[in-house]
Design a protein around this motif. Structure first.
Motif, PDB file in Angstrom:
ATOM      1  N   THR A 153       0.853  -1.190   0.000  1.00 48.15           N
ATOM      2  CA  THR A 153       0.000   0.000   0.000  1.00 48.15           C
ATOM      3  C   THR A 153       0.893   1.245   0.000  1.00 48.15           C
ATOM      4  N   PRO A 154       0.353   2.415  -0.341  1.00 49.99           N
ATOM      5  CA  PRO A 154       1.162   3.643  -0.284  1.00 49.99           C
ATOM      6  C   PRO A 154       1.769   3.887   1.096  1.00 49.99           C
ATOM      7  N   GLU A 155       1.034   3.507   2.141  1.00 51.76           N
ATOM      8  CA  GLU A 155       1.549   3.697   3.502  1.00 51.76           C
ATOM      9  C   GLU A 155       2.785   2.835   3.750  1.00 51.76           C
ATOM     10  N   ILE A 156       2.758   1.601   3.228  1.00 52.27           N
ATOM     11  CA  ILE A 156       3.899   0.700   3.397  1.00 52.27           C
ATOM     12  C   ILE A 156       5.095   1.212   2.607  1.00 52.27           C
ATOM     13  N   ILE A 157       4.854   1.741   1.415  1.00 49.71           N
ATOM     14  CA  ILE A 157       5.942   2.295   0.613  1.00 49.71           C
ATOM     15  C   ILE A 157       6.615   3.457   1.350  1.00 49.71           C
ATOM     16  N   LYS A 158       5.801   4.335   1.941  1.00 51.20           N
ATOM     17  CA  LYS A 158       6.359   5.461   2.699  1.00 51.20           C
ATOM     18  C   LYS A 158       7.155   4.960   3.892  1.00 51.20           C
ATOM     19  N   ARG A 159       6.593   3.974   4.586  1.00 53.02           N
ATOM     20  CA  ARG A 159       7.284   3.398   5.749  1.00 53.02           C
ATOM     21  C   ARG A 159       8.613   2.768   5.327  1.00 53.02           C
ATOM     22  N   LEU A 160       8.593   2.089   4.213  1.00 52.65           N
ATOM     23  CA  LEU A 160       9.804   1.446   3.714  1.00 52.65           C
ATOM     24  C   LEU A 160      10.848   2.486   3.333  1.00 52.65           C
ATOM     25  N   ASN A 161      10.440   3.517   2.593  1.00 54.54           N
ATOM     26  CA  ASN A 161      11.376   4.560   2.179  1.00 54.54           C
ATOM     27  C   ASN A 161      11.948   5.312   3.374  1.00 54.54           C
ATOM     28  N   ASP A 162      11.096   5.630   4.331  1.00 58.14           N
ATOM     29  CA  ASP A 162      11.564   6.331   5.532  1.00 58.14           C
ATOM     30  C   ASP A 162      12.572   5.485   6.301  1.00 58.14           C
ATOM     31  N   THR A 163      12.295   4.187   6.384  1.00 64.55           N
ATOM     32  CA  THR A 163      13.195   3.282   7.095  1.00 64.55           C
ATOM     33  C   THR A 163      14.546   3.208   6.406  1.00 64.55           C
ATOM     34  N   LEU A 164      14.538   3.039   5.080  1.00 69.22           N
ATOM     35  CA  LEU A 164      15.783   2.958   4.328  1.00 69.22           C
ATOM     36  C   LEU A 164      16.582   4.252   4.423  1.00 69.22           C
ATOM     37  N   ASP A 165      15.901   5.387   4.339  1.00 69.38           N
ATOM     38  CA  ASP A 165      16.580   6.683   4.456  1.00 69.38           C
ATOM     39  C   ASP A 165      17.230   6.829   5.826  1.00 69.38           C
ATOM     40  N   ALA A 166      16.498   6.401   6.855  1.00 66.71           N
ATOM     41  CA  ALA A 166      17.029   6.513   8.218  1.00 66.71           C
ATOM     42  C   ALA A 166      18.224   5.586   8.429  1.00 66.71           C
ATOM     43  N   VAL A 167      18.166   4.384   7.864  1.00 66.95           N
ATOM     44  CA  VAL A 167      19.292   3.452   7.981  1.00 66.95           C
ATOM     45  C   VAL A 167      20.535   4.059   7.337  1.00 66.95           C
ATOM     46  N   CYS A 168      20.381   4.620   6.148  1.00 66.13           N
ATOM     47  CA  CYS A 168      21.514   5.241   5.453  1.00 66.13           C
ATOM     48  C   CYS A 168      22.077   6.410   6.260  1.00 66.13           C
ATOM     49  N   LYS A 169      21.197   7.180   6.881  1.00 61.49           N
ATOM     50  CA  LYS A 169      21.631   8.327   7.687  1.00 61.49           C
ATOM     51  C   LYS A 169      22.452   7.862   8.888  1.00 61.49           C
ATOM     52  N   TYR A 170      21.953   6.837   9.589  1.00 61.01           N
ATOM     53  CA  TYR A 170      22.674   6.333  10.761  1.00 61.01           C
ATOM     54  C   TYR A 170      24.012   5.711  10.377  1.00 61.01           C
ATOM     55  N   LEU A 171      24.048   5.007   9.237  1.00 58.47           N
ATOM     56  CA  LEU A 171      25.305   4.406   8.794  1.00 58.47           C
ATOM     57  C   LEU A 171      26.329   5.481   8.458  1.00 58.47           C
ATOM     58  N   ALA A 172      25.877   6.586   7.842  1.00 56.18           N
ATOM     59  CA  ALA A 172      26.780   7.683   7.508  1.00 56.18           C
ATOM     60  C   ALA A 172      27.353   8.331   8.763  1.00 56.18           C
ATOM     61  N   GLU A 173      26.590   8.253   9.867  1.00 60.50           N
ATOM     62  CA  GLU A 173      27.028   8.818  11.149  1.00 60.50           C
ATOM     63  C   GLU A 173      27.763   7.801  12.005  1.00 60.50           C
ATOM     64  N   ASP A 174      27.975   6.572  11.441  1.00 62.64           N
ATOM     65  CA  ASP A 174      28.609   5.470  12.186  1.00 62.64           C
ATOM     66  C   ASP A 174      27.812   5.075  13.422  1.00 62.64           C
ATOM     67  N   ASN A 175      26.506   5.335  13.382  1.00 64.85           N
ATOM     68  CA  ASN A 175      25.624   4.966  14.495  1.00 64.85           C
ATOM     69  C   ASN A 175      25.017   3.592  14.179  1.00 64.85           C
ATOM     70  N   TYR A 176      25.818   2.558  14.372  1.00 59.83           N
ATOM     71  CA  TYR A 176      25.434   1.226  13.930  1.00 59.83           C
ATOM     72  C   TYR A 176      24.336   0.604  14.789  1.00 59.83           C
ATOM     73  N   ASN A 177      24.274   0.961  16.058  1.00 53.40           N
ATOM     74  CA  ASN A 177      23.232   0.401  16.917  1.00 53.40           C
ATOM     75  C   ASN A 177      21.838   0.798  16.427  1.00 53.40           C
ATOM     76  N   GLU A 178      21.656   2.080  16.149  1.00 52.88           N
ATOM     77  CA  GLU A 178      20.361   2.532  15.656  1.00 52.88           C
ATOM     78  C   GLU A 178      20.077   1.988  14.250  1.00 52.88           C
ATOM     79  N   ALA A 179      21.116   1.915  13.438  1.00 51.03           N
ATOM     80  CA  ALA A 179      20.947   1.370  12.090  1.00 51.03           C
ATOM     81  C   ALA A 179      20.497  -0.085  12.142  1.00 51.03           C
ATOM     82  N   ASN A 180      21.078  -0.854  13.058  1.00 49.31           N
ATOM     83  CA  ASN A 180      20.707  -2.268  13.182  1.00 49.31           C
ATOM     84  C   ASN A 180      19.263  -2.432  13.655  1.00 49.31           C
TER      85      ASN A 180
END
Length: 241
Positions: A6-33
């Motif tokens: 659904t559109p809601e799941i797509i948004k949730r998925l995109n937000d999650t992926l964006d946040a994972v990339c952000k945490y990895l760029a900050e070397d914040n692996y605990n939050e990324a995991n």
């Protein structure tokens, strides 16, 4: 059976992926995991694969959002990708004559190489694609880059799996390799194995040695050169099992 997106799941998925990339760029692996677990949960529950659509007897590719990745101008495709992986990577399209080529997924489907292969599939855990030609009942294999360049000629008998970024291949009983960085070493070696320190150990014309990061052969007798040269390493056991 997995659920439809659904559109809601797509948004949730995109937000999650964006946040994972952000945490990895900050070397914040605990939050990324932590967020990675959310990502896996979505993958497990929903069908995230691209799909084909038909127009005028031809097939195209759309992603789960309905965006056209390849227009309906080809006969078929060798494989479809998940929304979560290989975005922007080319796909293998088949023409009316049954031959495959890599084409872009930018909505245009521009061929990146000639339609001359009997099959093309992505080489998992690498950025390369395995290509195949058939002749007189025999299959010949090669490796393409994502730009359609034939980096390993489509003449190999066997292409093995990847070990520490190294892919070994075989032609007429001789071995060569390709690194993930694109270093091509032709199949000239009688044997490729690893020494006790997991370096690539090669036998050439009855002489054993190592292969440098530039693809040159360093005989075992030349210890000084080996000690002062970066050499290729498998990093794991049982390469050719």
């Amino acid at each position: 059976m997995k659920k439809e997106v659904t559109p809601e799941i797509i948004k949730r998925l995109n937000d999650t992926l964006d946040a994972v990339c952000k945490y990895l760029a900050e070397d914040n692996y605990n939050e990324a995991n932590k967020l990675q677990e959310e990502y896996y949960k979505i993958e497990d529950e929903y069908n995230l694969f691209d799909y084909t659509y038909e127009e005028n007897g031809k097939l195209g590719v759309k992603d789960i959002t309905g965006k056209i990745r390849v227009p309906a101008i080809y006969s078929n495709y060798s494989e479809l990708y998940s929304y979560t992986i290989k975005r922007e990577a080319p796909v293998a399209a088949q023409n009316e004559e049954g031959k495959f080529a890599l084409v872009t997924t930018d909505g245009k489907g521009t061929p990146l190489c000639d339609f001359k292969y009997d099959m093309i599939e992505c080489k998992h855990y690498t950025s390369f694609y395995t290509c195949c030609k058939e002749s007189d009942g025999k299959r010949f294999l090669g490796l393409l880059t994502s730009k359609g360049q034939e980096l390993v000629p489509c003449e190999m008998d066997v292409i093995y799996g990847v070990s520490n970024g190294i892919i070994v291949f075989e032609k007429d009983g001789k071995y060569g390799l390709l690194t993930c960085c694109g270093l091509y070493v032709p199949p000239i070696y009688n044997e490729l194995t690893e020494d006790e320190h997991e370096f690539v150990h090669a036998e050439l014309n009855g002489q054993w040695g190592h292969i440098s990061g530039e693809g040159t052969f360093i005989p075992d007798e030349d210890e000084d050169t080996f000690d002062n040269t970066y050499c290729l390493s498998f990093g794991v056991d049982d390469l050719l099992d």
